[in-house]
Design an enzyme around this catalytic site. Structure first.
Site, PDB file in Angstrom:
ATOM      1  N   ASP A  38       0.878  -1.166   0.000  1.00  0.00           N
ATOM      2  CA  ASP A  38       0.000   0.000   0.000  1.00  0.00           C
ATOM      3  C   ASP A  38       0.925   1.229   0.000  1.00  0.00           C
ATOM      4  O   ASP A  38       2.082   1.134   0.373  1.00  0.00           O
ATOM      5  CB  ASP A  38      -0.870  -0.031   1.264  1.00  0.00           C
ATOM      6  CG  ASP A  38      -1.654   1.250   1.461  1.00  0.00           C
ATOM      7  OD1 ASP A  38      -2.308   1.691   0.495  1.00  0.00           O
ATOM      8  OD2 ASP A  38      -1.590   1.833   2.558  1.00  0.00           O
ATOM      9  N   ASP A  42      -0.150   5.033   0.835  1.00  0.00           N
ATOM     10  CA  ASP A  42      -0.363   6.061   1.856  1.00  0.00           C
ATOM     11  C   ASP A  42      -0.390   5.481   3.256  1.00  0.00           C
ATOM     12  O   ASP A  42      -1.075   4.490   3.518  1.00  0.00           O
ATOM     13  CB  ASP A  42      -1.663   6.814   1.565  1.00  0.00           C
ATOM     14  CG  ASP A  42      -1.503   7.687   0.335  1.00  0.00           C
ATOM     15  OD1 ASP A  42      -0.984   8.796   0.482  1.00  0.00           O
ATOM     16  OD2 ASP A  42      -1.855   7.220  -0.776  1.00  0.00           O
TER      17      ASP A  42
HETATM   18 MG   LIG Z   1      -2.971   3.220   3.364  1.00  0.00          MG
END
Ligand SMILES: [Mg+2]
Length: 303
Positions: A29, A31
């Protein structure tokens, strides 16, 4: 003719080396996993340090990143034109791309509009290809000297403020694909992918600005904005699956956690809280390998 055969055979053998070492596909992932942005903007990162970190400074750093990301998108990645036409990855429209040389193509003059017909899909595909090419060249070739300095300073400031979150995440991704001497056991055929809920173009801009472009190639960045993370995980499995391939998802959110469960992939949860078990700096390849061994060794026993 007789001599050519063994030469060819030797060449063949060297590329076909059979290895027992698994090829790992890491699905990161972005962010609040590889980078911190939202938690800097809203002060939650600083807040988790019990007053030890300056909240105003964190918000200011976050705002400066937002501006830099938008500026890169608008000035170099056609963002104002294409922001409403998000695709899950840069290759999504490659069937419409006829491969035309774009060196002197005039993007400003091609009358691109909504890509609901093949002609405009081709124009969008051209833009995707141009973005991929810029990504491959790197930001030093795109930004002027002043902007490179602004970017360098902001990266250093952020890395210092976060005790090395950015640089240690970058280092781990290098180790994951055998780009680092620190992880000689890593398989250099292993692959990093990013699946992010953000839209594709700003996510590619982030990869460049947060210096992830040398450890994640542009075609391995997926936006789950419309399709969802589970669908992106399925695409990645279809694309890379084979004998001796293992997958591992690493992220901070519940969506990637449950998608990994559906896929029966190991999942490592990243948390920025200073007491969090997996964060940067700290998360290392040994930990990731342990998670993968647990899942894949038990599944090979089951099977
Ligand atoms: Mg995230």
């Amino acid at each position: 003719m007789d001599e050519a055969v063994p030469a060819l055979a030797t060449g063949q053998a060297s590329t076909d080396v059979v290895t027992d070492k698994p090829i790992n596909v890491y699905i990161w992932d972005m962010d609040e996993t590889l980078i911190l942005l939202k938690s800097l903007l809203d002060g939650s990162y600083a807040g988790s340090f019990d007053g030890l970190k300056d909240r105003d400074k964190s918000t200011e750093i976050g705002k400066r990143w937002e501006n830099l990301i938008l500026e890169l998108c608008d000035e170099h990645f056609f963002y104002e034109e294409i922001e409403n036409y998000n695709e899950p990855c840069l290759d999504a429209l490659s069937e419409y791309d006829d491969g035309k040389d774009l060196t002197s193509y005039e993007f400003e003059a091609d009358c691109f509009s909504s890509p609901y017909d093949d002609v405009n899909k081709k124009k969008l595909a051209y833009r995707h290809r141009a973005i991929g090419e810029k990504y491959g060249k790197g930001l030093e070739k795109i930004l002027d000297q002043h902007m490179v300095k602004v970017w360098d300073d902001l990266y250093s400031l952020t890395d210092k403020y976060t005790d090395g979150w950015l640089s240690s995440a970058h280092k781990l991704l290098g180790e994951a694909i055998g780009k680092s001497a620190a992880a000689p056991s890593a398989n250099s055929s292993s692959i990093n992918c990013i699946v992010t809920s953000g839209s594709l173009i700003p996510s590619l801009a982030k990869c460049l600005l947060y210096r992830l472009d040398d450890v994640v190639s542009s075609e391995n960045v997926y936006s789950s904005w419309e399709a969802g993370k589970l669908q992106c995980f399925k695409w990645i499995k279809e694309r890379f699956d084979g004998p001796n391939i293992r997958f591992c998802a690493i992220g901070d959110g519940p969506e990637e956690c449950s998608a990994a469960q559906v896929m029966k992939w190991p999942f490592i949860k990243v948390e920025f809280h200073p007491e969090g078990p997996h964060r940067f700096p700290g998360l290392d390849m040994a930990t990731i390998q342990n998670y993968m061994d647990v899942i894949y060794e038990s599944s090979s026993k089951d099977g």
